[in-house]
Design a protein around this motif. Structure first.
Motif, PDB file in Angstrom:
ATOM      1  N   VAL A   9       0.868  -1.172   0.000  1.00 48.24           N
ATOM      2  CA  VAL A   9       0.000   0.000   0.000  1.00 48.24           C
ATOM      3  C   VAL A   9       0.910   1.228   0.000  1.00 48.24           C
ATOM      4  CG1 VAL A   9      -1.825   1.239   1.208  1.00 48.24           C
ATOM      5  CG2 VAL A   9      -1.803  -1.252   1.233  1.00 48.24           C
ATOM      6  N   GLU A  10       0.836   2.017  -1.065  1.00 47.00           N
ATOM      7  CA  GLU A  10       1.708   3.185  -1.197  1.00 47.00           C
ATOM      8  C   GLU A  10       1.465   4.200  -0.092  1.00 47.00           C
ATOM      9  OE1 GLU A  10       2.820   3.817  -5.882  1.00 47.00           O
ATOM     10  OE2 GLU A  10       1.151   4.963  -5.088  1.00 47.00           O
ATOM     11  N   ASP A  11       2.549   4.906   0.290  1.00 50.10           N
ATOM     12  CA  ASP A  11       2.397   6.040   1.206  1.00 50.10           C
ATOM     13  C   ASP A  11       1.395   7.008   0.597  1.00 50.10           C
ATOM     14  OD1 ASP A  11       4.279   5.020   2.917  1.00 50.10           O
ATOM     15  OD2 ASP A  11       5.888   6.359   2.293  1.00 50.10           O
ATOM     16  N   GLY A  12       0.504   7.512   1.398  1.00 51.96           N
ATOM     17  CA  GLY A  12      -0.486   8.471   0.916  1.00 51.96           C
ATOM     18  C   GLY A  12      -1.840   7.862   0.631  1.00 51.96           C
ATOM     19  N   GLU A  28       2.854  -5.160   6.451  1.00 50.67           N
ATOM     20  CA  GLU A  28       2.895  -6.171   5.396  1.00 50.67           C
ATOM     21  C   GLU A  28       1.479  -6.716   5.247  1.00 50.67           C
ATOM     22  OE1 GLU A  28       5.906  -9.075   6.262  1.00 50.67           O
ATOM     23  OE2 GLU A  28       7.455  -7.533   6.427  1.00 50.67           O
ATOM     24  N   TRP A  29       0.821  -6.325   4.177  1.00 54.59           N
ATOM     25  CA  TRP A  29      -0.571  -6.708   3.928  1.00 54.59           C
ATOM     26  C   TRP A  29      -0.615  -8.002   3.130  1.00 54.59           C
ATOM     27  CZ3 TRP A  29      -3.985  -3.825   6.512  1.00 54.59           C
ATOM     28  CH2 TRP A  29      -3.610  -2.531   6.877  1.00 54.59           C
ATOM     29  N   LEU A  44      -1.291  -1.164  -4.284  1.00 56.48           N
ATOM     30  CA  LEU A  44      -2.414  -0.237  -4.304  1.00 56.48           C
ATOM     31  C   LEU A  44      -1.823   1.163  -4.330  1.00 56.48           C
ATOM     32  CD1 LEU A  44      -5.483  -0.017  -4.186  1.00 56.48           C
ATOM     33  CD2 LEU A  44      -5.310  -0.030  -1.701  1.00 56.48           C
ATOM     34  N   THR A  45      -2.111   1.930  -5.388  1.00 58.72           N
ATOM     35  CA  THR A  45      -1.468   3.232  -5.582  1.00 58.72           C
ATOM     36  C   THR A  45      -2.331   4.377  -5.068  1.00 58.72           C
ATOM     37  OG1 THR A  45      -2.395   3.722  -7.765  1.00 58.72           O
ATOM     38  CG2 THR A  45      -0.405   2.328  -7.702  1.00 58.72           C
ATOM     39  N   THR A  46      -1.693   5.519  -4.861  1.00 62.70           N
ATOM     40  CA  THR A  46      -2.413   6.722  -4.441  1.00 62.70           C
ATOM     41  C   THR A  46      -3.358   7.187  -5.541  1.00 62.70           C
ATOM     42  OG1 THR A  46      -0.586   8.106  -5.188  1.00 62.70           O
ATOM     43  CG2 THR A  46      -0.637   7.529  -2.847  1.00 62.70           C
TER      44      THR A  46
END
Length: 174
Positions: A9-12, A28-29, A44-46
Motif C-alpha cells: 500500500v503506497e504512502d499516501g 505487510e498486507w 495499491l497506488t495513491t
C-alpha cells in the motif's frame, strides 16, 4: 499456513480508521482474494489503481555465481551446487542457504503492470509498532480498474467496524 498474495500500500493511500500519524506502507498486507493466490505481489497506488508485479529473469553471470558461492563459504559455484544437492535440509538452513538451494537465474527487470481490477477483495495485516495486537482488515472495491472505496471491516477474527474508533468513518471513497 496457506498460499497468499502480498499487497503493498503506497504512502499516501488513506485507509479508514488507520492512525493518521502512520503510513499503511509500514504494514505487510496479505490477501487471498485477487484471483487464485499464487504468492504474487500487488500494489495499491495513491492514484486508485491496482498494479501487479511481474519479473523478467536472466541467467546469473559467472561473477554473480562466484559471489553467491563465496557468501555461503564455498570456493566455487560447482562446490556450492554439489553441497546443496547432497545436504540435508537442516544443513542448508544452518548455512543460511534455504531448502531450495542455488538458483542459476536472477531477476533482470521488475515491472508493475495495471491489474485492471473489477470487483472487491479483502486485505489484512498487523504491526505491533502501530497498534499492539491489532489485526487490520479492509475491503477494496474497484469498478473497471478504478478504486471506488476502501471499507474498514474491523479486526480480523474479532471486533467489528464500530468497536474501533467509532467516531471515525468506516469507508474512504475515491
Amino acid at each position: 499456513m496457506g498460499v497468499f498474495d502480498e499487497l503493498l500500500v503506497e504512502d499516501g493511500v488513506e485507509l479508514p480508521k488507520f492512525p493518521r500519524e502512520r503510513n499503511p506502507s509500514e504494514i505487510e498486507w496479505q490477501t487471498k482474494e485477487i484471483g487464485r493466490p499464487a504468492m504474487q505481489a500487488y500494489k495499491l497506488t495513491t492514484g486508485g489503481r491496482l498494479l501487479r508485479r511481474e519479473r523478467e529473469y536472466r541467467e546469473k553471470t559467472p561473477e554473480e555465481k562466484h559471489a553467491e558461492a563465496a557468501e555461503h563459504g564455498f570456493d566455487s559455484w560447482d562446490e556450492y551446487a554439489s553441497f546443496c544437492e547432497d545436504a540435508q535440509p537442516q544443513e542448508l538452513l544452518q548455512r543460511g542457504i534455504g531448502v531450495a538451494g542455488p538458483d542459476e537465474s536472477t531477476v533482470d527487470k521488475e515491472l508493475w503492470l495495471n491489474h485492471n481490477m473489477h470487483g472487491s477483495f479483502e486485505f489484512h495485516g498487523s504491526s505491533d509498532d502501530i497498534e499492539d495486537g491489532f489485526y487490520w482488515s479492509y475491503e477494496a472495491r474497484f469498478t473497471r480498474g478504478n478504486l471506488d472505496a476502501i471499507v474498514f471491516l474491523g479486526e480480523r477474527g474479532g471486533g467489528g467496524p464500530d468497536d474501533y474508533r467509532p467516531d471515525e468513518p468506516a469507508t474512504v471513497r475515491f
